[in-house]
Scaffold this active site. Structure first.
Site, PDB file in Angstrom:
ATOM      1  N   HIS A  72       0.815  -1.270   0.186  1.00  0.00           N
ATOM      2  CA  HIS A  72       0.022   0.060  -0.192  1.00  0.00           C
ATOM      3  C   HIS A  72       0.972   1.128  -0.091  1.00  0.00           C
ATOM      4  CE1 HIS A  72      -4.363  -1.518   1.341  1.00  0.00           C
ATOM      5  NE2 HIS A  72      -3.455  -2.544   0.575  1.00  0.00           N
ATOM      6  N   TYR A 200      -9.910   5.165   6.731  1.00  0.00           N
ATOM      7  CA  TYR A 200      -9.947   5.786   8.291  1.00  0.00           C
ATOM      8  C   TYR A 200     -11.034   6.819   8.092  1.00  0.00           C
ATOM      9  CZ  TYR A 200      -5.565   3.592   9.392  1.00  0.00           C
ATOM     10  OH  TYR A 200      -4.565   2.616   9.549  1.00  0.00           O
ATOM     11  N   PRO A 292      -5.090   0.833  18.567  1.00  0.00           N
ATOM     12  CA  PRO A 292      -4.768   0.270  17.365  1.00  0.00           C
ATOM     13  C   PRO A 292      -5.008   1.207  16.200  1.00  0.00           C
ATOM     14  CG  PRO A 292      -6.995  -0.113  18.090  1.00  0.00           C
ATOM     15  CD  PRO A 292      -6.208   0.487  19.175  1.00  0.00           C
ATOM     16  N   LYS A 296       0.478   0.055  15.001  1.00  0.00           N
ATOM     17  CA  LYS A 296       1.470   0.318  15.601  1.00  0.00           C
ATOM     18  C   LYS A 296       2.236  -0.917  16.678  1.00  0.00           C
ATOM     19  CE  LYS A 296       2.649   3.634  12.922  1.00  0.00           C
ATOM     20  NZ  LYS A 296       3.667   3.159  11.778  1.00  0.00           N
ATOM     21  N   TYR A 384       3.557   6.853   9.586  1.00  0.00           N
ATOM     22  CA  TYR A 384       2.602   5.531   9.102  1.00  0.00           C
ATOM     23  C   TYR A 384       3.510   4.586   8.426  1.00  0.00           C
ATOM     24  CZ  TYR A 384      -1.691   3.183   8.047  1.00  0.00           C
ATOM     25  OH  TYR A 384      -2.595   2.192   7.846  1.00  0.00           O
TER      26      TYR A 384
END
Ligand code: APR
Ligand code: PHB
Length: 389
Positions: A72, A200, A292, A296, A384
């Site tokens: 991704h 998200y 979550p 991580k 990220y």
């Protein structure tokens, strides 16, 4: 019985450490409280940072993840019935790999089988003795027999509920915790993901996340009350609520199906310091927990394992204690930065009970900044894909 390193805990941290130590010719025995099947039955996030992907390669256990994982190079953020994309490669030279943690753990167990490394399952009453001396030893029961393993070092990889953290005297430990006033209700469904990237979503009704395990296995979450029970949610009720929280373009194309798994996870941030006491080193969830939101947990366990592997290799190769002496400080420096990102992303994306109108405006302003500012997106992308080790 004697070995060089006793690893308490046969989850991802313990197994990855064991594999890396094996590659350096360092012997380790893994002690796991549950059965192998139980460990492999856990459903957990699988968004792997570049550092973890690299470690799995170093451990020689990356073939399947590279064949079956999904690269991704961005993620979608939805709010106010709209969506924007954060492109990781626009701001970093990295991507993430979406590959289920269960599969990663399975690969590590399969690799350990091939090494002949000793793994004891369904052990009980593990006690770490004399960790603050040069001659630590671990005792435990298995199949009704009491055992003792003398060793040079103990790696506490036994998660938040293990014994390792509590082996460090309360007078030495400093613990930091934040419990979030909400949970995540997660569903696993044998359906194609609604999007080929993660979504998200911040909605007035609460957070939602659209994720996946593979092309026909999807993972969805909606924020729920901290005291909620998965049994309160029919599949239809879950899908209806998810549709209300994601943008119409996604809600209209969502393919639903029976929940293969439905559970609620609480959200907390937690860190214990130090991560070393004598010859005991804490790794992963034994030392820290993240909500979550930023995926991580496994990735921060991986950076701990990286630093401890480095330190132990230096000790056995050169009789040099520098790496193990700086382990706690180095691991915690990265842990706290990852805790901050997970805390920031959780606060940005969730609707807290009692949230004021001003708080909501602050969230919307930060989301607009993230949407419009390349610099803000770069900061998110860096965190990220994973901060450097
Ligand atoms: N003795 C032996 N084993 C134990 C004990 C004990 N007293 N207590 C716990 N364990 C085992 C658990 O059964 C589990 O298999 O230790 C393992 C710890 O694994 P995780 O909880 O997965 O923690 P970790 O390996 O650090 O992985 C961190 O993976 O599980 C996720 O949410 C976690 O994403 C995080 C990452
Ligand atoms: C998941 O796929 O379970 C997942 C993905 C990303 C997250 C959390 C969970 O941030």
């Amino acid at each position: 019985m004697r070995t060089q390193v006793v690893i308490v805990g046969g989850g991802p941290s313990g197994l990855l450490l064991g594999q890396l130590l094996y590659k350096a010719g360092i012997e380790a025995i893994v002690l796991e409280r549950k059965s192998r099947a139980h460990v492999l039955g856990r459903i957990r996030a699988g968004v792997l940072e570049r550092g973890l992907v690299g470690l799995m390669g170093e451990a020689g256990v990356d073939a399947r993840m590279k064949a079956e994982g999904f690269v991704h190079d961005g993620t979608l953020i939805a709010y106010d019935n709209d969506m924007f994309r954060v492109d990781f490669t626009q701001h970093t030279d990295a991507t993430v790999l979406v590959y289920g943690q269960t599969e990663l753990t399975r690969d590590l167990y399969d690799a350990r089988d091939k090494t002949g490394g000793e793994t004891r399952f369904e052990v009980d009453k593990v006690v770490i003795n004399d960790a603050d001396t040069d001659t630590p030893f671990v005792t435990f029961d298995q199949d009704g027999t009491h055992h003792r393993i003398d060793c040079d070092f103990v790696a506490g990889c036994d998660g938040f509920h293990g014994v390792s953290r509590k082996t460090i005297p309360a007078s030495v430990r400093r613990e930091y915790e934040k419990v979030y006033p909400f949970g995540w209700l997660g569903v696993l469904s044998e359906t194609p993901p609604v999007n080929d990237e993660l979504i998200y979503a911040n909605s007035d009704r609460g957070f939602a996340l659209c994720s996946m395990r593979n092309a026909n296995l999807s993972r969805y979450y909606i924020q729920c009350d901290e005291g909620d029970d998965a049994a309160n949610w029919s599949d239809d009720a879950f899908w209806d609520e998810l549709r209300r929280r994601i943008p119409p373009t996604a809600a209209e194309t969502l393919i639903t199906g029976p929940a293969l798994e439905k559970s609620i996870a609480p959200l907390r941030s937690f860190v214990t310091e130090p991560m070393r006491w004598g010859r005991l080193f804490l790794c992963g969830d034994a030392a820290h927990i993240v909500p979550p939101t930023g995926a991580k947990g496994l990735n921060t366990a991986a950076s701990d394992v990286h630093y401890l592997n480095q330190g132990l290799r230096q000790f056995y190769a050169d009789n040099d204690t520098h790496g193990i002496d700086v382990y706690s400080e180095k691991a915690l420096a990265r842990v706290w930065k990852t805790e901050r990102f997970s805390w920031w992303f959780s606060n940005l994306m969730h609707h807290s009970p009692g949230q004021s109108a001003f708080d909501k405006k602050m969230q919307l302003a930060e989301l607009a900044l993230l949407r419009d500012s390349p610099e803000a997106q770069a900061a998110m992308a860096l965190n990220y894909v994973g901060l450097p080790y």
